[in-house]
Design a protein around this motif. Structure first.
Motif, short mmCIF file in Angstrom:
data_model
loop_
_atom_site.label_atom_id
_atom_site.label_comp_id
_atom_site.label_asym_id
_atom_site.label_seq_id
_atom_site.Cartn_x
_atom_site.Cartn_y
_atom_site.Cartn_z
N ILE A 41 86.94 17.82 65.25
CA ILE A 41 86.28 16.61 65.75
C ILE A 41 86.54 16.49 67.25
N ARG A 42 85.46 16.35 68.03
CA ARG A 42 85.59 16.05 69.46
C ARG A 42 84.87 14.74 69.74
N MET A 43 85.63 13.77 70.27
CA MET A 43 85.11 12.44 70.53
C MET A 43 84.67 12.31 71.99
N PHE A 44 83.38 12.06 72.19
CA PHE A 44 82.83 11.75 73.50
C PHE A 44 82.56 10.24 73.58
N LEU A 45 81.98 9.82 74.69
CA LEU A 45 81.77 8.39 74.90
C LEU A 45 80.86 7.77 73.85
N GLN A 46 79.77 8.45 73.51
CA GLN A 46 78.83 7.89 72.54
C GLN A 46 78.43 8.87 71.44
N LYS A 47 79.01 10.04 71.46
CA LYS A 47 78.68 11.02 70.42
C LYS A 47 79.94 11.72 69.94
N ILE A 48 79.81 12.37 68.79
CA ILE A 48 80.91 13.12 68.21
C ILE A 48 80.40 14.51 67.86
N GLU A 49 81.14 15.55 68.27
CA GLU A 49 80.86 16.91 67.82
C GLU A 49 81.80 17.21 66.66
N LEU A 50 81.26 17.78 65.59
CA LEU A 50 82.06 18.03 64.40
C LEU A 50 81.73 19.42 63.86
N GLY A 51 82.68 20.02 63.17
CA GLY A 51 82.45 21.33 62.57
C GLY A 51 83.53 21.67 61.58
N ILE A 52 83.21 22.61 60.71
CA ILE A 52 84.19 23.18 59.78
C ILE A 52 84.34 24.65 60.13
N PHE A 53 85.60 25.08 60.29
CA PHE A 53 85.90 26.44 60.71
C PHE A 53 86.90 27.06 59.73
N SER A 54 86.80 28.38 59.58
CA SER A 54 87.83 29.10 58.84
C SER A 54 89.09 29.15 59.70
N LEU A 55 90.23 29.44 59.07
CA LEU A 55 91.48 29.52 59.82
C LEU A 55 91.54 30.78 60.67
N THR A 56 90.54 31.64 60.57
CA THR A 56 90.45 32.80 61.44
C THR A 56 89.52 32.55 62.63
N GLY A 57 89.04 31.30 62.79
CA GLY A 57 88.24 30.93 63.95
C GLY A 57 86.75 31.08 63.78
N LEU A 58 86.27 31.32 62.56
CA LEU A 58 84.84 31.48 62.32
C LEU A 58 84.19 30.13 62.04
N ALA A 59 83.10 29.82 62.77
CA ALA A 59 82.37 28.57 62.53
C ALA A 59 81.58 28.67 61.24
N ILE A 60 81.76 27.70 60.35
CA ILE A 60 81.02 27.67 59.09
C ILE A 60 79.79 26.77 59.22
N VAL A 61 79.99 25.53 59.61
CA VAL A 61 78.89 24.59 59.87
C VAL A 61 79.29 23.67 61.01
N LYS A 62 78.29 23.21 61.81
CA LYS A 62 78.55 22.30 62.92
C LYS A 62 77.44 21.25 62.98
N MET A 63 77.75 20.11 63.62
CA MET A 63 76.74 19.08 63.81
C MET A 63 77.20 18.13 64.91
N GLU A 64 76.28 17.27 65.37
CA GLU A 64 76.60 16.18 66.28
C GLU A 64 76.17 14.87 65.65
N ALA A 65 76.86 13.80 65.99
CA ALA A 65 76.51 12.47 65.47
C ALA A 65 76.75 11.44 66.56
N GLU A 66 75.89 10.44 66.64
CA GLU A 66 76.09 9.35 67.57
C GLU A 66 76.83 8.21 66.87
N TYR A 67 77.51 7.39 67.67
CA TYR A 67 78.25 6.27 67.09
C TYR A 67 78.23 5.10 68.06
#
Length: 351
Positions: A41-67
């Motif tokens: 989870i990365r929190m910005f001023l008005q949006k959030i970047e989110l993702g699920i990663f393997s413990l070996t650093g591989l991105a499985i799925v990612k998305m952005e959301a506003e809040y």
């Protein structure tokens, strides 16, 4: 302990290491890429970047959301459920979550204490272990686990974003300081001139941060991606900023080398690769320092490869990094014992 890790599927055997004719050959181990996952989870001023990663650093799925202010927890919870469904994973497969907060000159998203309170609230909302550090520290953790610092014991990670952050690593431990705020090198004085309004000396943030870049353009941008695009399309004005920012950053690099005598400095940020190439080129030649003495196994300054992909991936390493030593555990918030999955109990609570 290894047998327990094998049984739970967190590590796998990857072969035999024959060290000679005497003694039993060693079994070689590695993290299981499908054994466990991390929520980032990365929190910005008005949006959030989110993702699920393997413990070996591989991105499985990612998305952005506003809040909106006040509904951050519910947005993160809903996004987590969405990502889990997309990845077809069970909650028992998640080791924990890592979260970083992106600073902004107009709105410090959360003060340090508020970020700690937010971490606890998020732990209760998701019923997951939550680890938080600044972005530079997350990048340093990633570099030690998977990146340019796998074989280094002393280095500094510099992260160029709205403000300039750094993480100091000594003996493969990230130095957090008395209050967890170590690494605010953007506050370092780098020029003798004083500000007409504050009568303070010039800070690195005034010259080499993305906030200073926006001030140079006299424009506000809705995202860092929009800022990068504007720089690319307006090279002459961008190069004026580069010339102005180079000497303050060269002074900061010299100061880090002189004070810490680190093996190298790894530089990245919330920027594009072409931006980082131009920025580093402008820094050469570096100011002579004690870094030039003695035998060197690595160069003085290392550019983060594929820098656009790093920050969310680096944040995902925080739950694993927290488990590697008792000193790292202070960055972690744990839910009640009965909410922990077996893998979380083993990794975080095993004596």
């Amino acid at each position: 302990m290894v047998e327990e890790l094998l049984d739970i599927g967190l590590v796998i055997e990857v072969g035999i290491k024959k060290e000679g004719a005497v003694g039993k050959p060693s079994k070689m181990l590695d993290l299981n890429p499908e054994g466990c996952y991390s929520f980032s989870i990365r929190m910005f001023l008005q949006k959030i970047e989110l993702g699920i990663f393997s413990l070996t650093g591989l991105a499985i799925v990612k998305m952005e959301a506003e809040y909106n202010q006040g509904n951050e927890l519910s947005v993160i919870s809903e996004s987590f459920n969405t990502l889990m469904a997309q990845a077809k994973l069970k909650k028992s497969q998640i080791l924990g979550a890592g979260i970083t907060f992106v600073s902004n000159k107009e709105h410090n998203l959360l003060t340090y204490q508020k970020s700690m309170d937010f971490k606890v609230a998020l732990t209760e909302t998701l019923a997951l272990p939550i680890a938080t550090e600044n972005t530079a520290s997350a990048c340093a953790a990633y570099q030690m686990l998977y990146g340019e610092a796998k074989h280094l014991h002393s280095f500094v990670c510099v992260h160029i974003s709205d403000v300039v952050e750094a993480a100091v690593v000594y003996d493969r431990s990230i130095l957090l300081g008395a209050n967890g705020l170590t690494g605010a090198i953007g506050e370092m004085f780098v020029t003798p001139e004083t500000d007409e309004k504050t009568v303070e000396l010039g800070r690195l943030n005034d010259f080499a941060s993305l906030n200073s870049l926006q001030a140079h353009f006299a424009k506000s941008f809705t995202s860092q991606e929009a800022l990068m695009e504007y720089c690319y399309n307006n090279p002459k004005v961008f190069e004026q900023w580069l010339e102005k920012s180079a000497e303050p950053m060269r002074i900061a690099i010299h100061s880090l080398e002189t004070l810490l005598n680190c093996q190298t400095i790894i530089i990245g940020g919330d920027v594009d690769s072409w931006f980082l190439d131009k920025f580093i080129t402008q820094l050469r030649p570096y100011i002579p320092s004690i870094a030039q003495y003695g035998d060197r196994s690595v160069v003085r300054l290392i550019k983060v490869p594929k820098v656009e992909e790093l920050t969310l991936k680096a944040t995902a390493t925080l739950p694993l990094h927290a488990a590697l030593s008792m000193g790292n555990m202070q960055t972690l918030s744990l839910p009640p014992f009965n909410s922990l999955e077996p893998v979380q109990q083993l990794i975080y609570l095993a004596e």
